[in-house]
Each structure stands twice: as structure tokens, then as C-alpha cells.
Motif scaffolding. Structure first.
Motif, PDB file in Angstrom:
ATOM      1  N   ILE A 168      10.333  10.284   7.093  1.00  0.00           N
ATOM      2  CA  ILE A 168      11.067   8.859   7.390  1.00  0.00           C
ATOM      3  C   ILE A 168      11.844   7.902   6.540  1.00  0.00           C
ATOM      4  N   MET A 169      11.267   7.580   5.317  1.00  0.00           N
ATOM      5  CA  MET A 169      11.739   7.194   4.362  1.00  0.00           C
ATOM      6  C   MET A 169      11.015   6.606   3.083  1.00  0.00           C
ATOM      7  N   ILE A 170      11.269   6.769   2.039  1.00  0.00           N
ATOM      8  CA  ILE A 170      10.730   6.988   0.995  1.00  0.00           C
ATOM      9  C   ILE A 170      10.250   5.755   0.172  1.00  0.00           C
ATOM     10  N   VAL A 171       9.493   4.829   0.140  1.00  0.00           N
ATOM     11  CA  VAL A 171       9.900   3.840  -0.937  1.00  0.00           C
ATOM     12  C   VAL A 171       9.048   3.889  -2.382  1.00  0.00           C
ATOM     13  N   ASN A 172       9.377   3.632  -3.264  1.00  0.00           N
ATOM     14  CA  ASN A 172       9.663   4.154  -4.817  1.00  0.00           C
ATOM     15  C   ASN A 172       9.496   2.696  -5.331  1.00  0.00           C
ATOM     16  N   ILE A 173       8.150   2.885  -6.220  1.00  0.00           N
ATOM     17  CA  ILE A 173       8.106   1.539  -6.993  1.00  0.00           C
ATOM     18  C   ILE A 173       7.813   1.550  -8.221  1.00  0.00           C
ATOM     19  N   GLY A 174       8.734   0.855  -8.849  1.00  0.00           N
ATOM     20  CA  GLY A 174       8.894   1.043 -10.683  1.00  0.00           C
ATOM     21  C   GLY A 174       8.703  -0.382 -10.959  1.00  0.00           C
ATOM     22  N   GLY A 175       8.945  -0.019 -12.232  1.00  0.00           N
ATOM     23  CA  GLY A 175       8.509  -1.073 -13.221  1.00  0.00           C
ATOM     24  C   GLY A 175       8.629  -0.368 -14.393  1.00  0.00           C
ATOM     25  N   GLN A 176       8.546  -1.629 -15.660  1.00  0.00           N
ATOM     26  CA  GLN A 176       7.767  -1.522 -16.650  1.00  0.00           C
ATOM     27  C   GLN A 176       6.235  -1.800 -16.893  1.00  0.00           C
ATOM     28  N   VAL A 177       5.163  -1.836 -16.536  1.00  0.00           N
ATOM     29  CA  VAL A 177       3.921  -1.919 -16.042  1.00  0.00           C
ATOM     30  C   VAL A 177       2.803  -0.654 -16.100  1.00  0.00           C
ATOM     31  N   GLY A 178       3.260   0.145 -16.401  1.00  0.00           N
ATOM     32  CA  GLY A 178       2.590   1.865 -17.017  1.00  0.00           C
ATOM     33  C   GLY A 178       2.508   2.384 -14.654  1.00  0.00           C
ATOM     34  N   LEU A 179       2.355   3.928 -15.008  1.00  0.00           N
ATOM     35  CA  LEU A 179       2.676   4.219 -13.667  1.00  0.00           C
ATOM     36  C   LEU A 179       1.264   4.196 -13.555  1.00  0.00           C
ATOM     37  N   ALA A 180      -0.166   3.521 -13.902  1.00  0.00           N
ATOM     38  CA  ALA A 180      -1.624   3.299 -13.028  1.00  0.00           C
ATOM     39  C   ALA A 180      -1.037   1.982 -11.954  1.00  0.00           C
ATOM     40  N   ARG A 181      -1.119   1.153 -12.945  1.00  0.00           N
ATOM     41  CA  ARG A 181      -0.162   0.022 -12.430  1.00  0.00           C
ATOM     42  C   ARG A 181      -0.133   0.113 -11.215  1.00  0.00           C
ATOM     43  N   LEU A 182       1.658   0.871 -11.347  1.00  0.00           N
ATOM     44  CA  LEU A 182       1.923   0.882 -10.096  1.00  0.00           C
ATOM     45  C   LEU A 182       1.472   1.798  -8.739  1.00  0.00           C
ATOM     46  N   LYS A 183       0.615   2.694  -9.758  1.00  0.00           N
ATOM     47  CA  LYS A 183      -0.144   3.080  -8.294  1.00  0.00           C
ATOM     48  C   LYS A 183      -1.020   2.626  -7.244  1.00  0.00           C
ATOM     49  N   GLN A 184      -1.669   1.765  -8.456  1.00  0.00           N
ATOM     50  CA  GLN A 184      -2.673   0.676  -8.269  1.00  0.00           C
ATOM     51  C   GLN A 184      -1.563  -0.108  -6.565  1.00  0.00           C
ATOM     52  N   ILE A 185      -0.348  -0.837  -6.849  1.00  0.00           N
ATOM     53  CA  ILE A 185       0.219  -1.467  -6.032  1.00  0.00           C
ATOM     54  C   ILE A 185       0.649  -0.289  -4.563  1.00  0.00           C
ATOM     55  N   ALA A 186       0.350   0.429  -5.101  1.00  0.00           N
ATOM     56  CA  ALA A 186       0.873   1.635  -3.962  1.00  0.00           C
ATOM     57  C   ALA A 186      -0.132   1.923  -3.003  1.00  0.00           C
ATOM     58  N   GLU A 187      -1.155   2.185  -3.974  1.00  0.00           N
ATOM     59  CA  GLU A 187      -2.249   2.433  -2.949  1.00  0.00           C
ATOM     60  C   GLU A 187      -2.645   0.670  -1.823  1.00  0.00           C
ATOM     61  N   ASP A 188      -2.137   0.235  -2.682  1.00  0.00           N
ATOM     62  CA  ASP A 188      -2.728  -1.758  -1.528  1.00  0.00           C
ATOM     63  C   ASP A 188      -1.736  -1.568  -0.496  1.00  0.00           C
ATOM     64  N   MET A 189      -0.543  -0.789  -1.038  1.00  0.00           N
ATOM     65  CA  MET A 189       0.941  -0.874   0.230  1.00  0.00           C
ATOM     66  C   MET A 189       0.631   0.151   1.327  1.00  0.00           C
ATOM     67  N   GLN A 190       0.103   1.307   0.824  1.00  0.00           N
ATOM     68  CA  GLN A 190      -0.150   2.324   1.407  1.00  0.00           C
ATOM     69  C   GLN A 190      -0.874   1.641   2.904  1.00  0.00           C
ATOM     70  N   ASP A 191      -2.710   1.225   2.683  1.00  0.00           N
ATOM     71  CA  ASP A 191      -3.220   0.886   3.512  1.00  0.00           C
ATOM     72  C   ASP A 191      -2.224  -0.150   4.415  1.00  0.00           C
ATOM     73  N   GLN A 192      -1.668  -0.559   4.032  1.00  0.00           N
ATOM     74  CA  GLN A 192      -0.912  -1.340   5.347  1.00  0.00           C
ATOM     75  C   GLN A 192       0.248  -0.489   5.711  1.00  0.00           C
ATOM     76  N   VAL A 193       0.945   0.044   5.550  1.00  0.00           N
ATOM     77  CA  VAL A 193       2.239   0.790   5.988  1.00  0.00           C
ATOM     78  C   VAL A 193       0.872   1.419   6.841  1.00  0.00           C
ATOM     79  N   GLU A 194       0.405   2.424   6.960  1.00  0.00           N
ATOM     80  CA  GLU A 194      -1.242   3.489   7.976  1.00  0.00           C
ATOM     81  C   GLU A 194      -0.827   2.533   8.957  1.00  0.00           C
ATOM     82  N   ALA A 195      -1.662   1.338   8.334  1.00  0.00           N
ATOM     83  CA  ALA A 195      -2.308   0.401   9.675  1.00  0.00           C
ATOM     84  C   ALA A 195      -1.024   0.577  10.784  1.00  0.00           C
ATOM     85  N   ILE A 196       0.128   0.999  10.201  1.00  0.00           N
ATOM     86  CA  ILE A 196       1.371   0.500  11.640  1.00  0.00           C
ATOM     87  C   ILE A 196       1.714   1.470  12.374  1.00  0.00           C
TER      88      ILE A 196
END
Length: 379
Positions: free
Chosen positions: A129-157
């Protein structure tokens, strides 16, 4: 007695019924779940069978033909097609409409060393229903950590089926063995694997009871850092210990990427939010947007979050157009009838538009139908 005479003789009851229709129908309209597409299950199943290291010819003979033979025994099968590739067999099974795919099952006689087959169904309600895109100059590993933390909150909805992550890098500890050293020490790959597996353990140690309290004892043995892996003893030869560092190089690296995500020609990590069938898309999208706003406020500079493919915008626009059409229709009817019957009669006749809509919403809500593009188009 004619119906209109009965209505005229019982005006109070008719007015009360109209008031009930307005309130109950309005509540049904406001409470109907909004979603982009109705819950339609396509009578199509795709079975993917991985068989690593096997040629296409063997895939066809050992896997695909056997699976096709078993699938043909299912009821209401319309068409079966297959593709055999190196290490992978794909079977496409199309059923006749009206069949419950969950009841269609088979127990094929496949080789014991194949990987677990993957059965995929097509359902419009499970599209993101939507795609949340996380980007920046911190490396894909760090971006994936942020996405995993956000994933826990989104899946709790409530109402969210899952949130899949695409892109990013997964950390991995690599033990790169030197084949010549292994041969010189007469050590096999299995010896290295067993040595690491036996050392990387957390062992329960029972319990201690001092008469007043009981304590559980646990011996943690999992590695938290990379370097201690080099000091693992593989075996003892001629009274001398052979360590991992003697035959291999231990590195902290990343797994091979199997998914990629890009936005505006930039690598990002995407979070694809999928809802459960029959849930309110607008409510889920609003709660997801709030989580995104909270993350935007606390993320450091240089990291951005963008939302794409937001279906809630289309639903809001469609609902707004429906409400605007109802209002416009009433105005046009009032203006047309006013020229011939007067203002009072025009107002009474024009109430048929919202009343009929509210009755329709009441019927749709009682049948469990969601407010999707098919319903909006029909209305």
C-alpha cells in the motif's frame, strides 16, 4: 393500499425512517474500510522448486515432470505450464474460477535433497500500500539497521500483514579457508565448520537453590567479536594445536546482495508495507505516516525518508470525487426541478440522491464489502 398513500398517511414514521437511514447509513459509510482493490484471489499458483547444482534436463526429469503429474490429479485444473532452469524449476498452475486454492494440495514425490518448494498465490489485497524509502550517505548497512527498527514499529500496527525490506547489506562473518593449508594440515572444511559450531554455543547450566531463592545458571559462549574466532582450536596434531588462523582468514564483511532498491538514481533501503485483507488502508497509512514523521525528527542530518506508491492518496481522491459528485448531483437536480416544481418540491425530490447512497452504504457494510475502486466506480 398503494405504497405512496401509506407513506403519506404515516408521515411521522417516514421521517423517522429517513433520519435513521441518515444516521445509520452515515455511520456505515464512515466505518467502511478503505482500500485500493477488493480482496480478489486470482486462481493462479506458482510453485518454485530450488535444486542447487542440477542441470535443466535433470530439473525437468526429477522435479518438474513429477510435480506436473501430481498436480494434474487436482480438481478444477485449467492449465499447467513449467520452466526448467539450472538449479530451479517453476510450475505455473491455473485453476478454474471459483475454486478455493487453499483446498488444492498435492504431495509430490520429489528428491529428498531439494530445498523447500515455495508456493506463491496472487492476491490484489497483498500488494504494497506504500513504500518507505530510506536513503543517505551513511552506508547501506546503517540504512538497513534503521529500516529494521522501523519495520518492528510498522508491523505492530493493527491490520498490517508484514513490511518487507528490500536493498541494504546484511553483516556476515566470513571464514575464508586456504585450500593448500587445509591439505597440508590434513583438515577438511567440515572440521572447520564443526569447530566453530561447537564453540559458538550458549549452554544452560541448570539452577542453584540456596534455600530461599532459585537461580538459573547459563554459560554464554556465543561470539560477540570477530577476532576470538581465530583462536578456535580445530584439532590437535602431534601434540600441537591447530587454530582457525592457521588455515583461514576471518573477516567481518557482508552477505551477497539479493535485492536492490533505488530512488531517483540513488541506492536506498525500501520498506514495503502490506496490509491484511479487509483492513482500513487509510487508517494504516496514517499510522505509518506518523511513524515516518517521528523517525524524520530524530534521524541525523544526511538521512532522508521518502514515501512512494502511496495508495492512500488515490483512495482519498476517489472518495473526495464521490462526495463531490453527490453534492454536484443534488445541486443540478435542485436547479433543474426548481424551474418546473418550485424550490420545496425540488428539495424533497433531490434528497433521493443522498438517501439512496446511504442505503447503498448500509447494504455494502452489512455484507462486509470494503470501499475500494470497484465500489467507488459503481457508485
Amino acid at each position: 393500499m398503494r405504497p405512496w398513500n401509506l407513506a403519506v398517511d404515516n408521515k411521522v414514521a417516514v421521517y423517522l425512517m429517513l433520519v435513521m437511514i441518515v444516521f445509520i447509513g452515515g455511520a456505515a459509510y464512515l466505518g467502511m474500510p478503505r482500500e485500493a482493490a477488493p480482496d480478489i484471489s486470482i486462481p493462479l499458483v506458482i510453485v518454485t522448486v530450488p535444486y542447487v547444482g542440477v542441470s535443466p534436463t535433470d530439473i525437468e526429469g526429477l522435479v518438474v515432470q513429477q510435480l506436473e503429474k501430481d498436480l494434474k490429479s487436482l480438481a478444477d485444473v485449467k492449465q499447467i505450464s513449467s520452466v526448467s532452469k539450472e538449479g530451479l524449476g517453476t510450475i505455473r498452475v491455473e485453476f478454474n474460477t471459483g475454486i478455493d486454492i487453499d483446498d488444492a494440495s498435492a504431495r509430490p514425490n520429489l528428491p529428498a535433497d531439494i530445498l523447500e518448494p515455495v508456493v506463491s498465490e496472487i492476491n490484489f489485497s497483498e500488494f504494497p500500500i506504500m513504500i518507505v524509502n530510506i536513503g543517505g550517505q551513511v552506508g547501506l548497512a546503517r540504512l538497513k539497521q534503521i529500516a529494521e527498527d522501523m519495520q518492528d514499529q510498522v508491523e505492530a500496527i493493527p491490520g498490517v500483514l508484514r513490511a518487507d525490506i528490500s536493498g541494504g547489506l546484511q553483516p556476515e562473518i566470513q571464514v575464508n579457508c586456504d585450500v593448500y593449508r587445509l591439505k597440508a594440515y590434513q583438515i577438511g572444511f567440515e572440521d572447520v565448520v564443526n569447530a566453530i559450531r561447537n564453540e559458538n554455543l550458549s549452554i544452560p547450566g541448570g539452577s542453584i537453590n540456596d534455600g530461599e531463592k532459585a537461580f538459573t545458571v547459563r554459560v554464554p559462549g556465543e561470539f560477540k567479536e570477530v577476532r576470538p574466532l581465530e583462536d578456535i582450536v580445530i584439532k590437535i596434531q602431534n601434540g600441537k594445536a591447530i587454530y582457525i588462523r592457521d588455515v583461514a582468514v576471518v573477516d567481518y564483511s557482508f552477505e551477497d546482495r539479493i535485492t536492490y532498491a533505488r530512488l531517483n538514481n540513488t541506492d536506498v533501503v525500501s520498506l514495503q508495507v502490506r496490509k491484511r485483507a479487509g483492513e482500513n488502508l487509510l487508517e494504516i497509512a496514517g499510522k505509518t505516516q506518523k511513524i515516518v514523521d517521528d523517525w524524520r525528527a530524530k534521524l541525523p542530518a544526511g538521512i532522508r525518508i521518502d514515501i512512494s506508491n502511496d495508495q492512500s492518496r488515490n483512495i482519498r481522491n476517489s472518495v473526495h470525487e464521490l462526495e463531490n459528485s453527490i453534492f454536484t448531483g443534488m445541486v443540478l437536480v435542485i436547479l433543474s426541478l426548481f424551474m418546473f416544481f418550485g424550490f420545496k418540491n425540488a428539495m424533497l425530490i433531490s434528497t433521493a440522491i443522498p438517501i439512496s447512497m446511504l442505503i447503498g452504504f448500509l447494504a455494502l457494510s452489512s455484507m462486509g464489502v470494503t470501499l475500494n475502486f470497484v465500489v467507488l466506480f459503481a457508485l
